[in-house]
Design a protein around this motif. Structure first.
Motif, mmCIF file in Angstrom:
data_model
loop_
_atom_site.group_PDB
_atom_site.id
_atom_site.type_symbol
_atom_site.label_atom_id
_atom_site.label_comp_id
_atom_site.label_asym_id
_atom_site.label_seq_id
_atom_site.Cartn_x
_atom_site.Cartn_y
_atom_site.Cartn_z
ATOM 1 N N ALA A 1 100.972 101.751 -5.843
ATOM 2 C CA ALA A 1 101.441 100.517 -6.482
ATOM 3 C C ALA A 1 101.597 100.756 -7.976
ATOM 4 O O ALA A 1 100.676 101.243 -8.638
ATOM 5 C CB ALA A 1 100.478 99.361 -6.222
ATOM 6 N N ILE A 2 102.767 100.406 -8.489
ATOM 7 C CA ILE A 2 103.079 100.569 -9.908
ATOM 8 C C ILE A 2 102.608 99.347 -10.676
ATOM 9 O O ILE A 2 102.854 98.216 -10.272
ATOM 10 C CB ILE A 2 104.590 100.765 -10.113
ATOM 11 N N GLY A 3 101.935 99.576 -11.780
ATOM 12 C CA GLY A 3 101.543 98.501 -12.682
ATOM 13 C C GLY A 3 101.850 98.906 -14.114
ATOM 14 O O GLY A 3 102.202 100.059 -14.392
ATOM 15 N N CYS A 4 101.739 97.963 -15.025
ATOM 16 C CA CYS A 4 101.980 98.286 -16.429
ATOM 17 C C CYS A 4 101.374 97.213 -17.315
ATOM 18 O O CYS A 4 101.065 96.110 -16.872
ATOM 19 C CB CYS A 4 103.473 98.416 -16.720
ATOM 20 N N GLU A 5 101.189 97.568 -18.576
ATOM 21 C CA GLU A 5 100.740 96.587 -19.566
ATOM 22 C C GLU A 5 101.908 95.738 -20.036
ATOM 23 O O GLU A 5 101.774 94.551 -20.278
ATOM 24 C CB GLU A 5 100.093 97.305 -20.747
ATOM 25 N N ASN A 6 103.073 96.363 -20.183
ATOM 26 C CA ASN A 6 104.280 95.664 -20.605
ATOM 27 C C ASN A 6 105.479 96.292 -19.925
ATOM 28 O O ASN A 6 105.697 97.501 -20.029
ATOM 29 C CB ASN A 6 104.457 95.740 -22.123
ATOM 30 N N SER A 7 106.256 95.490 -19.210
ATOM 31 C CA SER A 7 107.426 96.024 -18.506
ATOM 32 C C SER A 7 108.697 95.897 -19.339
ATOM 33 O O SER A 7 109.753 96.354 -18.919
ATOM 34 C CB SER A 7 107.622 95.292 -17.178
ATOM 35 N N THR A 8 108.602 95.275 -20.513
ATOM 36 C CA THR A 8 109.758 95.134 -21.406
ATOM 37 C C THR A 8 109.422 95.777 -22.745
ATOM 38 O O THR A 8 108.333 95.582 -23.286
ATOM 39 C CB THR A 8 110.116 93.660 -21.628
ATOM 40 N N GLY B 1 113.229 102.929 -28.529
ATOM 41 C CA GLY B 1 112.215 103.623 -29.310
ATOM 42 C C GLY B 1 110.806 103.120 -29.034
ATOM 43 O O GLY B 1 109.834 103.688 -29.543
ATOM 44 N N GLY B 2 110.696 102.081 -28.232
ATOM 45 C CA GLY B 2 109.390 101.520 -27.918
ATOM 46 C C GLY B 2 108.764 102.171 -26.693
ATOM 47 O O GLY B 2 109.379 102.989 -26.009
ATOM 48 N N LYS B 3 107.535 101.769 -26.396
ATOM 49 C CA LYS B 3 106.778 102.397 -25.321
ATOM 50 C C LYS B 3 106.402 101.384 -24.246
ATOM 51 O O LYS B 3 106.238 100.192 -24.521
ATOM 52 C CB LYS B 3 105.497 103.039 -25.877
ATOM 53 N N VAL B 4 106.243 101.910 -23.032
ATOM 54 C CA VAL B 4 105.691 101.133 -21.919
ATOM 55 C C VAL B 4 104.393 101.798 -21.483
ATOM 56 O O VAL B 4 104.350 103.011 -21.260
ATOM 57 C CB VAL B 4 106.681 101.058 -20.741
ATOM 58 N N ASN B 5 103.346 101.015 -21.377
ATOM 59 C CA ASN B 5 102.037 101.506 -20.973
ATOM 60 C C ASN B 5 101.884 101.288 -19.469
ATOM 61 O O ASN B 5 101.603 100.178 -19.016
ATOM 62 C CB ASN B 5 100.941 100.766 -21.732
ATOM 63 N N PHE B 6 102.082 102.343 -18.700
ATOM 64 C CA PHE B 6 102.013 102.232 -17.247
ATOM 65 C C PHE B 6 100.569 102.276 -16.774
ATOM 66 O O PHE B 6 99.700 102.890 -17.402
ATOM 67 C CB PHE B 6 102.837 103.333 -16.587
ATOM 68 N N ARG B 7 100.343 101.652 -15.628
ATOM 69 C CA ARG B 7 99.005 101.590 -15.047
ATOM 70 C C ARG B 7 99.102 101.823 -13.549
ATOM 71 O O ARG B 7 99.900 101.195 -12.856
ATOM 72 C CB ARG B 7 98.373 100.222 -15.330
ATOM 73 N N ASP B 8 98.304 102.735 -13.063
ATOM 74 C CA ASP B 8 98.220 102.963 -11.620
ATOM 75 C C ASP B 8 97.489 101.784 -10.976
ATOM 76 O O ASP B 8 96.323 101.548 -11.245
ATOM 77 C CB ASP B 8 97.466 104.261 -11.351
ATOM 78 N N ALA B 9 98.196 101.043 -10.133
ATOM 79 C CA ALA B 9 97.603 99.892 -9.446
ATOM 80 C C ALA B 9 97.409 100.174 -7.956
ATOM 81 O O ALA B 9 97.277 99.246 -7.154
ATOM 82 C CB ALA B 9 98.486 98.661 -9.641
ATOM 83 N N THR C 1 102.035 113.443 -14.487
ATOM 84 C CA THR C 1 100.983 113.517 -13.479
ATOM 85 C C THR C 1 99.723 112.789 -13.944
ATOM 86 O O THR C 1 98.684 112.872 -13.294
ATOM 87 C CB THR C 1 100.642 114.977 -13.157
ATOM 88 N N GLU C 2 99.796 112.091 -15.069
ATOM 89 C CA GLU C 2 98.670 111.291 -15.536
ATOM 90 C C GLU C 2 98.529 110.041 -14.666
ATOM 91 O O GLU C 2 99.511 109.546 -14.102
ATOM 92 C CB GLU C 2 98.871 110.890 -16.998
ATOM 93 N N GLN C 3 97.318 109.517 -14.614
ATOM 94 C CA GLN C 3 97.119 108.302 -13.827
ATOM 95 C C GLN C 3 97.738 107.092 -14.518
ATOM 96 O O GLN C 3 98.365 106.252 -13.853
ATOM 97 C CB GLN C 3 95.624 108.047 -13.603
ATOM 98 N N ASN C 4 97.614 107.020 -15.835
ATOM 99 C CA ASN C 4 98.127 105.869 -16.593
ATOM 100 C C ASN C 4 98.942 106.366 -17.791
ATOM 101 O O ASN C 4 98.474 106.359 -18.932
ATOM 102 C CB ASN C 4 96.960 104.986 -17.074
ATOM 103 N N PRO C 5 100.153 106.813 -17.564
ATOM 104 C CA PRO C 5 100.947 107.414 -18.641
ATOM 105 C C PRO C 5 101.554 106.375 -19.590
ATOM 106 O O PRO C 5 101.725 105.209 -19.237
ATOM 107 C CB PRO C 5 102.043 108.159 -17.885
ATOM 108 N N VAL C 6 101.894 106.838 -20.779
ATOM 109 C CA VAL C 6 102.630 106.048 -21.768
ATOM 110 C C VAL C 6 103.993 106.703 -21.947
ATOM 111 O O VAL C 6 104.082 107.908 -22.210
ATOM 112 C CB VAL C 6 101.887 105.983 -23.107
ATOM 113 N N VAL C 7 105.065 105.902 -21.813
ATOM 114 C CA VAL C 7 106.422 106.451 -21.781
ATOM 115 C C VAL C 7 107.280 105.778 -22.852
ATOM 116 O O VAL C 7 107.206 104.559 -23.046
ATOM 117 C CB VAL C 7 107.053 106.255 -20.385
#
Length: 517
Positions: A203-210, A214-222, A243-249
């Motif tokens: 399950a894909i999760g994130c702190e912010n999906s928008t 040049g900005g970042k999305v903080n993903f979270r393994d849900a 391959t990180e559990q909670n990557p920042v992109v």
């Protein structure tokens, strides 16, 4: 001799008095109840009516709950039909008395029963205890659970509640209940999922999906289960994989992008794929970006310190998303100056968004249905009750129309109001709203767009020199008797509230809307 007679007379008086006192202390046990005939589970209150002054009570209730009591007025219930005896023994230090009524209460079945249950948790794993609570009414005597998997043999349980481990499977749950006079059943398909303890559900999760260019999305393994390794793929992102559990992109180009997650261990793997999960907005002249993904945090380049202002016990909450990522903010409405939950932008806003700036406001909104009261989106600048008035504001009005007004003391207002024949906003659906206010050949133009199309405009008006502060989201502003009294509080949902310091063209507004579709 006379003295002897007096002594004898006094002794007789004292003896007679003591006898009378002992008689007063003798007890005669007696009791009554508020109900003589009841149904299973009903409370019956018993009342001591003993003659005398008991200091101790010993009740015995045949088949009752409780079976005994030392209260003077106990409350008892019976869980099986029948006719039951009740006994009371009372006492004090001088006397005791006992009474028994052999057919004191009569208990009958309820005329009907209703089967119902609640599954505490699903999915869960095969090393966890499954708890399903029987919430049936009517006090059934007989209970039968049948858990039928999609593959394999059913599991039959006759306990009142289910509280045990269940084999791996996806189960429908059927509950059958009965008494000698009534019966009922309830069945729910796919009510329970029990997984192998080593299984994985990605399950894909994130702190912010928008975010913005040049900005970042903080993903979270849900993911649920026993994920030990992760492989992410980010369309349009940097890095493109992780391959990180909670990557920042980081995302460099405006658009809408897919995310894929493989969560796995040495035994199992699982995939989650979400098309259009990440939304990347244009960065040029972006002032702030509020995705409302569980907070009012500004994810724009200026990271302004937004806050929620509340009164009257009202709160801002975060609920199911408009799209397949993040959450949206639910505004509770309220009463003028008395109850509200609105968003305040900080004074630092004026350093990146000076007085008199052009702007484009982009926001997704959903009203709960037909409205008769005003529902404000925002208010910026000095409000009525202050001197001078210098502000711009927008709100939804009766009939589902939208209005925006720029006003200043001593100047005619610049107002644009949509017609009811255009987009109706109070239909219970999400709508994209864009308000564009900009200088054009020494005058000010005001345009309102809905779902990518222009609804209404009021162009060529005098510039009101609108002030930046205060800036509130979810209300209109007013000062009443020297007190801040927000009004027309927003009732409904907002998502992805974005402010730019420039006026967008019709093509740019269209592209902004299509970015989410």
């Amino acid at each position: 001799m006379k003295n002897i007679v007096k002594i004898i007379s006094l002794s007789c008086v004292l003896l007679l008095s003591a006898c009378a006192e002992d008689t007063k202390k003798e007890l005669a046990a007696a009791f009554d109840s508020d109900i003589k005939e009841a149904l299973v589970g009903d409370d019956i209150t018993f009342t001591d009516q003993t003659i005398g002054e008991p200091s101790r009570w010993e009740w015995t209730f045949e088949g009752g709950e409780p079976e005994t009591s030392q209260l003077s007025s106990p409350k008892v219930k019976w869980m099986k039909p029948g006719t039951y005896a009740v006994k009371l023994r009372v006492s004090n230090k001088y006397s005791s008395s006992e009474i028994e009524k052999s057919a004191c209460v009569k208990i009958d079945y309820h005329s009907s029963v209703t089967a119902d249950f609640e599954v505490e948790k699903t999915p869960l794993f095969d090393d966890e205890v499954v708890f399903i609570k029987n919430t049936s009414t009517g006090y059934p005597e007989n209970v039968k659970w049948t858990l039928t998997p999609k593959e394999g043999d059913p599991v039959v349980i006759t306990d009142y509640d289910i509280n045990q481990k269940i084999p791996v499977g996806e189960y429908s749950v059927k509950l059958e209940i009965s008494t000698p006079v009534a019966s009922d059943s309830k069945e729910v398909a796919d009510a329970l999922t029990v997984l192998d303890r080593y299984a994985v559900i990605a399950a894909i999760g994130c702190e912010n999906s928008t975010t913005y260019e040049g900005g970042k999305v903080n993903f979270r393994d849900a993911s649920a289960g026993n994920a030990q390794k992760w492989l992410w793929t980010f369309e349009g992102g940097e890095p493109a994989t992780s391959t990180e559990q909670n990557p920042v992109v980081t995302y460099s180009t405006a658009g809408s992008y897919k995310v894929v997650l493989k969560a796995y261990n040495d035994k199992y793997d699982s995939f989650d794929e979400k098309e259009g999960y990440v939304h990347v907005l244009p960065a040029s002249e972006l002032v702030f970006l509020l995705p409302f993904d569980g907070s009012v945090k500004d994810y724009g380049p200026n990271a302004l310190g937004t806050s929620v202002v509340t009164k009257g016990g009202f709160e801002l909450t975060y609920e199911a998303p408009r799209n397949n990522g993040g959450t949206s903010a639910k505004f509770p409405g309220g009463t003028k100056g008395q109850s509200y939950a609105v968003i305040a932008m900080p004074t630092a806003l004026s350093t990146v968004y000076p007085d008199g700036s052009d702007f484009t406001l982009s926001v997704w909104t959903k009203l709960p249905g037909s409205i008769s009261a005003n529902n404000a989106i925002f208010a910026q600048g000095n409000c009525p009750g202050t001197t001078p008035v210098n502000q711009i504001w927008s709100r939804f009005q009766s009939g589902g129309v939208i209005r925006c007004t720029a006003e200043a003391t001593g100047m005619s207002g610049n107002t644009a109001t949509s017609s009811a024949s255009a987009t109706t906003f109070d239909d219970g659906n999400w709508h994209h709203v864009c308000i564009v206010y900009f200088k054009n050949n020494g005058k000010q133009d005001l345009r309102i767009y809905a779902d990518g199309e222009k609804l209404v405009e009021a162009n060529g008006k005098d510039d009101k020199g609108t002030l930046t502060l205060p800036y509130y989201i979810g209300c209109n502003l007013r000062l009443t008797n020297g007190e801040w009294a927000p009004e027309n509080m927003f009732t409904g949902w907002m998502d992805d509230y974005v402010l730019y310091k420039k006026g967008f063209t019709a093509e740019e507004v269209k592209a902004l809307y299509q970015l989410y579709n």
